[in-house]
Scaffold this motif. Structure first.
Motif, PDB file in Angstrom:
ATOM      1  N   VAL A  18       0.744  -1.204   0.003  1.00  0.00           N
ATOM      2  CA  VAL A  18      -0.024  -0.041   0.042  1.00  0.00           C
ATOM      3  C   VAL A  18       0.904   1.348  -0.017  1.00  0.00           C
ATOM      4  O   VAL A  18       1.771   1.445   0.829  1.00  0.00           O
ATOM      5  CB  VAL A  18      -0.961  -0.060   1.070  1.00  0.00           C
ATOM      6  CG1 VAL A  18      -1.817   1.439   1.188  1.00  0.00           C
ATOM      7  CG2 VAL A  18      -1.689  -1.205   1.306  1.00  0.00           C
ATOM      8  N   LYS A  43      -6.563   5.047   3.435  1.00  0.00           N
ATOM      9  CA  LYS A  43      -5.770   3.966   3.988  1.00  0.00           C
ATOM     10  C   LYS A  43      -6.277   2.679   4.400  1.00  0.00           C
ATOM     11  O   LYS A  43      -5.612   1.513   4.083  1.00  0.00           O
ATOM     12  CB  LYS A  43      -4.601   4.446   4.903  1.00  0.00           C
ATOM     13  CG  LYS A  43      -3.442   3.516   5.347  1.00  0.00           C
ATOM     14  CD  LYS A  43      -2.398   4.286   6.116  1.00  0.00           C
ATOM     15  CE  LYS A  43      -1.145   3.212   6.489  1.00  0.00           C
ATOM     16  NZ  LYS A  43      -0.274   4.035   7.277  1.00  0.00           N
ATOM     17  N   GLU A  47      -5.623  -0.973   2.711  1.00  0.00           N
ATOM     18  CA  GLU A  47      -5.081  -1.944   3.460  1.00  0.00           C
ATOM     19  C   GLU A  47      -5.904  -3.221   3.412  1.00  0.00           C
ATOM     20  O   GLU A  47      -5.469  -4.376   3.270  1.00  0.00           O
ATOM     21  CB  GLU A  47      -4.803  -1.787   5.079  1.00  0.00           C
ATOM     22  CG  GLU A  47      -3.586  -0.686   4.981  1.00  0.00           C
ATOM     23  CD  GLU A  47      -3.407  -0.156   6.270  1.00  0.00           C
ATOM     24  OE1 GLU A  47      -4.204  -0.311   7.306  1.00  0.00           O
ATOM     25  OE2 GLU A  47      -2.201   0.119   6.682  1.00  0.00           O
ATOM     26  N   TYR A  50      -5.795  -4.840  -0.019  1.00  0.00           N
ATOM     27  CA  TYR A  50      -4.501  -5.621  -0.221  1.00  0.00           C
ATOM     28  C   TYR A  50      -4.493  -6.912   0.392  1.00  0.00           C
ATOM     29  O   TYR A  50      -3.962  -7.626  -0.371  1.00  0.00           O
ATOM     30  CB  TYR A  50      -3.252  -4.452   0.335  1.00  0.00           C
ATOM     31  CG  TYR A  50      -1.856  -5.368   0.193  1.00  0.00           C
ATOM     32  CD1 TYR A  50      -1.477  -5.621  -0.934  1.00  0.00           C
ATOM     33  CD2 TYR A  50      -1.314  -5.334   1.365  1.00  0.00           C
ATOM     34  CE1 TYR A  50      -0.288  -6.058  -1.132  1.00  0.00           C
ATOM     35  CE2 TYR A  50       0.078  -6.094   1.293  1.00  0.00           C
ATOM     36  CZ  TYR A  50       0.420  -6.491   0.083  1.00  0.00           C
ATOM     37  OH  TYR A  50       1.816  -7.049   0.040  1.00  0.00           O
ATOM     38  N   HIS A  51      -5.091  -7.238   1.591  1.00  0.00           N
ATOM     39  CA  HIS A  51      -4.979  -8.187   2.100  1.00  0.00           C
ATOM     40  C   HIS A  51      -6.170  -9.329   1.612  1.00  0.00           C
ATOM     41  O   HIS A  51      -6.383 -10.271   2.078  1.00  0.00           O
ATOM     42  CB  HIS A  51      -4.973  -8.173   3.611  1.00  0.00           C
ATOM     43  CG  HIS A  51      -4.113  -7.615   4.177  1.00  0.00           C
ATOM     44  ND1 HIS A  51      -2.917  -8.199   4.260  1.00  0.00           N
ATOM     45  CD2 HIS A  51      -4.057  -6.342   4.797  1.00  0.00           C
ATOM     46  CE1 HIS A  51      -1.858  -7.539   4.973  1.00  0.00           C
ATOM     47  NE2 HIS A  51      -2.424  -6.263   5.248  1.00  0.00           N
TER      48      HIS A  51
END
Length: 209
Positions: A18, A43, A47, A50-51
């Motif tokens: 990220v 953010k 995040e 991204y996971h």
């Protein structure tokens, strides 16, 4: 009115994670075949994405070529060589690297660290192979699929921005030893770029994509 800040997720690129800068994100995806990335308004959202699974946010990418290189099909590969690669569970995250015999896939070395990045692993794997062959007085070629790691080795500097902490202390000691070795030694081993697009995954690949 101030422009609202965006955060960027790179699922597949030279470096994943990220990022809060488009300029930085561009460096990680430029000239990377099949790069997968997307911007998010916060953010936290980035995040979480991204996971998760990238296809939930940007759809399915074109399938990669499933090429299995052999001496018969790819005589252009230097088979009397070593192939290295790294894997990272998250970036940063638990990191490991290894070197294998290019022709047989037999393991030659393996190292793991509590916290690191994929690029650091790729860099250390190349230096590990160089130092090993220096002791053996061999000029065996080394294959890597990381242009970034090749550049770091050429510069004799690991240009990572990984935060220094108690968890990364051991890793940074290894990085410093690697940089010191590069500055104090010469080598003639060719460091070659593995052509993933035409040859398939490098033999040292951990198979976790």
């Amino acid at each position: 009115m101030a422009k609202k800040k965006k955060f960027y997720v790179v699922w597949e690129g030279h470096e994943t994670g990220v990022f809060d800068s488009w300029a930085v994100t561009q460096r990680h995806i430029k000239n990377y075949p099949g790069a997968r990335y997307k911007s998010f308004p916060s953010k936290e959202a980035a995040e979480d994405a991204y996971h998760g699974n990238s296809s939930d946010f940007i759809g399915q990418s074109a399938p990669k070529k499933n090429v299995s290189a052999t001496p018969e099909s790819h005589p252009d590969i230097v088979w009397d060589s070593i192939a290295v690669d790294a894997a990272c569970s998250g970036n940063p995250g638990k990191m490991e690297y290894q070197g294998v015999d290019t022709s047989t896939g037999d393991p030659i070395f393996h190292q793991a660290f509590e916290l690191g990045t994929n690029n650091i692993g790729e860099f250390l794997a190349i230096v590990h192979a160089l130092a090993m062959f220096k002791k053996l007085e061999k000029e065996t070629p080394i294959y890597t699929d990381s242009k970034i790691a090749m550049g770091w080795v050429k510069a004799r500097k690991c240009r990572t921005k990984l935060e220094r902490s108690a968890r990364t202390a051991k890793l940074y000691q290894v990085i410093q030893r690697a940089e010191k070795w590069l500055k104090e030694n010469t080598f003639s081993n060719p460091i070659l770029k593995w052509d993933t697009e035409n040859w398939g995954e490098i033999p040292a690949d951990f198979g976790r994509k």
